[in-house]
Write an enzyme that holds these catalytic residues in place. Structure first.
Site, PDB file in Angstrom:
ATOM      1  N   THR A  46       0.851  -1.227   0.188  1.00 35.58           N
ATOM      2  CA  THR A  46       0.042  -0.070   0.233  1.00 35.58           C
ATOM      3  C   THR A  46       0.853   1.403   0.034  1.00 35.58           C
ATOM      4  O   THR A  46       0.568   2.244  -0.838  1.00 35.58           O
ATOM      5  CB  THR A  46      -0.838   0.158   1.253  1.00 35.58           C
ATOM      6  OG1 THR A  46      -1.836  -1.402   1.091  1.00 35.58           O
ATOM      7  CG2 THR A  46      -1.772   1.258   1.332  1.00 35.58           C
ATOM      8  N   THR A  47       1.859   1.235   0.894  1.00 37.40           N
ATOM      9  CA  THR A  47       2.792   2.367   0.839  1.00 37.40           C
ATOM     10  C   THR A  47       3.572   2.622  -0.227  1.00 37.40           C
ATOM     11  O   THR A  47       3.856   4.045  -0.726  1.00 37.40           O
ATOM     12  CB  THR A  47       3.725   2.094   2.101  1.00 37.40           C
ATOM     13  OG1 THR A  47       3.076   1.934   3.265  1.00 37.40           O
ATOM     14  CG2 THR A  47       4.551   3.333   2.269  1.00 37.40           C
ATOM     15  N   TYR A 109     -12.958  -4.058  -0.929  1.00 31.84           N
ATOM     16  CA  TYR A 109     -14.134  -3.423  -1.548  1.00 31.84           C
ATOM     17  C   TYR A 109     -15.085  -4.578  -1.885  1.00 31.84           C
ATOM     18  O   TYR A 109     -16.287  -4.389  -1.513  1.00 31.84           O
ATOM     19  CB  TYR A 109     -13.742  -3.034  -2.970  1.00 31.84           C
ATOM     20  CG  TYR A 109     -14.871  -2.235  -3.746  1.00 31.84           C
ATOM     21  CD1 TYR A 109     -15.420  -1.140  -3.280  1.00 31.84           C
ATOM     22  CD2 TYR A 109     -15.644  -2.788  -4.587  1.00 31.84           C
ATOM     23  CE1 TYR A 109     -16.462  -0.309  -3.564  1.00 31.84           C
ATOM     24  CE2 TYR A 109     -16.869  -2.189  -5.207  1.00 31.84           C
ATOM     25  CZ  TYR A 109     -17.290  -0.959  -4.741  1.00 31.84           C
ATOM     26  OH  TYR A 109     -18.422  -0.355  -5.390  1.00 31.84           O
ATOM     27  N   TYR A 135      -2.162 -10.540   5.073  1.00 27.69           N
ATOM     28  CA  TYR A 135      -2.325  -9.207   5.251  1.00 27.69           C
ATOM     29  C   TYR A 135      -3.820  -8.621   5.514  1.00 27.69           C
ATOM     30  O   TYR A 135      -4.563  -8.695   4.702  1.00 27.69           O
ATOM     31  CB  TYR A 135      -1.654  -8.382   4.374  1.00 27.69           C
ATOM     32  CG  TYR A 135      -1.761  -6.691   4.553  1.00 27.69           C
ATOM     33  CD1 TYR A 135      -1.749  -6.287   5.767  1.00 27.69           C
ATOM     34  CD2 TYR A 135      -1.399  -5.763   3.565  1.00 27.69           C
ATOM     35  CE1 TYR A 135      -1.436  -4.947   5.913  1.00 27.69           C
ATOM     36  CE2 TYR A 135      -1.167  -4.570   3.579  1.00 27.69           C
ATOM     37  CZ  TYR A 135      -1.262  -3.954   4.972  1.00 27.69           C
ATOM     38  OH  TYR A 135      -1.307  -2.629   5.055  1.00 27.69           O
ATOM     39  N   ARG A 140      -8.625  -0.487   5.370  1.00 26.51           N
ATOM     40  CA  ARG A 140      -8.590  -0.302   3.841  1.00 26.51           C
ATOM     41  C   ARG A 140      -9.389  -1.255   3.046  1.00 26.51           C
ATOM     42  O   ARG A 140     -10.014  -0.874   2.146  1.00 26.51           O
ATOM     43  CB  ARG A 140      -6.975  -0.272   3.404  1.00 26.51           C
ATOM     44  CG  ARG A 140      -6.093   0.808   3.941  1.00 26.51           C
ATOM     45  CD  ARG A 140      -4.841   0.833   3.093  1.00 26.51           C
ATOM     46  NE  ARG A 140      -3.891   1.918   3.636  1.00 26.51           N
ATOM     47  CZ  ARG A 140      -3.961   3.021   2.691  1.00 26.51           C
ATOM     48  NH1 ARG A 140      -4.691   3.144   1.828  1.00 26.51           N
ATOM     49  NH2 ARG A 140      -3.265   4.055   3.390  1.00 26.51           N
ATOM     50  N   LYS A 164       0.777 -10.158   8.479  1.00 29.79           N
ATOM     51  CA  LYS A 164       0.810  -8.895   8.675  1.00 29.79           C
ATOM     52  C   LYS A 164      -0.597  -8.377   9.480  1.00 29.79           C
ATOM     53  O   LYS A 164      -1.364  -8.252   8.588  1.00 29.79           O
ATOM     54  CB  LYS A 164       1.196  -7.770   7.624  1.00 29.79           C
ATOM     55  CG  LYS A 164       1.357  -6.333   7.910  1.00 29.79           C
ATOM     56  CD  LYS A 164       1.668  -5.594   6.729  1.00 29.79           C
ATOM     57  CE  LYS A 164       1.875  -4.081   7.099  1.00 29.79           C
ATOM     58  NZ  LYS A 164       1.952  -3.111   5.756  1.00 29.79           N
ATOM     59  N   ILE A 206       5.960  -4.656   9.668  1.00 30.30           N
ATOM     60  CA  ILE A 206       6.047  -4.163   8.515  1.00 30.30           C
ATOM     61  C   ILE A 206       5.919  -2.801   8.794  1.00 30.30           C
ATOM     62  O   ILE A 206       4.806  -2.384   8.799  1.00 30.30           O
ATOM     63  CB  ILE A 206       5.380  -4.923   7.511  1.00 30.30           C
ATOM     64  CG1 ILE A 206       6.175  -6.398   7.376  1.00 30.30           C
ATOM     65  CG2 ILE A 206       5.571  -4.336   6.154  1.00 30.30           C
ATOM     66  CD1 ILE A 206       5.337  -7.216   6.503  1.00 30.30           C
TER      67      ILE A 206
END
Length: 297
Positions: A46-47, A109, A135, A140, A164, A206
């Site tokens: 994402t980052t 989503y 993850y 999100r 994560k 992370i």
């Protein structure tokens, strides 16, 4: 120590003013993090603004990252999305040279049921030649992966080696630690709770803030893993305000502002993300300078 114990950094993707990928900036960042003594790198999570990169750009970034890293640190590739069959195809076609694992976020989503999440990762497990990290980031994705689903996957698929966890739910962390296989790695997905999660048995973090503060964060995490929380706590507390600023106007805008201040790369982002405001930038600069003058030893 397991190669994924300690501090992993979710790399930002540097961009030029015209929006193209800044490979020189990415090279600088990789070298900066290696010198900062983090334990491993995560490319295109994402980052890394992966959602705004096309397939060709992703392939070039993964290849370049492996070449610049040159075996110095373990590498993890972020491969996720909300179309299970497409992700499975991407995993089958992924060039694994230089990489040690894949990090894949729970589908966003679509809001699948727990059975849907299980079947999603089942197919990915069967499609990947590399070990997989789950993850969970409900803020999100719009859905939470329960501790039962996590442990079911961990027990059923040997190449699902860890998770994560970024739910912020300590009851969930407790249940995962209680029910998971011994070798399954729980990793903090949130910088502010890395210390308490390690105290429960997590093996590290992370990180986002590790992009800018690799030495400070990794020193704190290593002390936690040694069980020296008395020494780790001042380092943890020293990073609290910096961490808050990093996320005040979204990730990775804050991290990129700090990296620009340190001369590592520019702070351009791709829409819909934008640079931090001038007032926040000044706060980040002030806090960055304060932290770099703090004795971490």
């Amino acid at each position: 120590m397991n190669k994924f114990h300690g501090t992993g950094v979710a790399l930002v993707t540097p961009f030029k003013a015209d929006g193209s990928v800044d490979f020189e900036g990415l090279k600088n960042l990789i070298n900066y993090l290696v010198d900062g003594k983090v334990e491993y790198l995560v490319s295109l999570g994402t980052t890394g603004e992966a959602s705004t990169l096309n397939k060709d750009e992703k392939k070039k970034i993964w290849k370049f990252t492996a070449e610049i890293n040159n075996g110095r640190l373990p590498l993890v590739a972020g491969i996720g999305g909300n179309d299970t069959l497409a992700i499975a195809k991407d995993m089958k076609e992924f060039d694994t040279e230089g990489y040690h694992a894949i990090l894949s976020a729970s589908p966003y989503y679509n809001k699948p049921t727990q059975e849907g999440i299980y079947q999603h990762y089942k197919l990915l497990s069967e499609s990947s030649s590399l070990p997989i990290f789950l993850y969970n980031v409900p803020g999100r994705t719009g859905s939470n992966m329960s501790s039962d689903t996590t442990c079911r996957l961990a027990n059923d698929f040997k190449n699902i080696i860890g998770m994560k966890e970024a739910s912020g739910n300590f009851d969930q962390f407790n249940q995962i630690m209680r029910d998971k296989p011994k070798e399954f790695l729980l990793i903090s997905g949130d910088d502010p709770v890395a210390l308490p999660m390690i105290s429960l048995g997590a093996v590290g973090v992370i990180s986002v803030i590790g992009n800018a503060m690799p030495q400070q964060l990794s020193a704190m995490v290593r002390l936690c893993l040694k069980g020296d929380y008395a020494a780790a706590l001042p380092l943890h507390l020293n990073l609290i305000e910096f961490t808050r600023l990093m996320f005040a106007e979204g990730n990775p805008a804050g991290a990129k502002a700090a990296l620009k201040h340190f001369g590592v790369c520019e702070d351009h982002l791709r829409l819909p993300l934008v640079k931090v405001s001038q007032s926040l930038r000044q706060q980040i600069i002030t806090e960055s300078d304060r932290i770099t003058n703090y004795n971490i030893l």
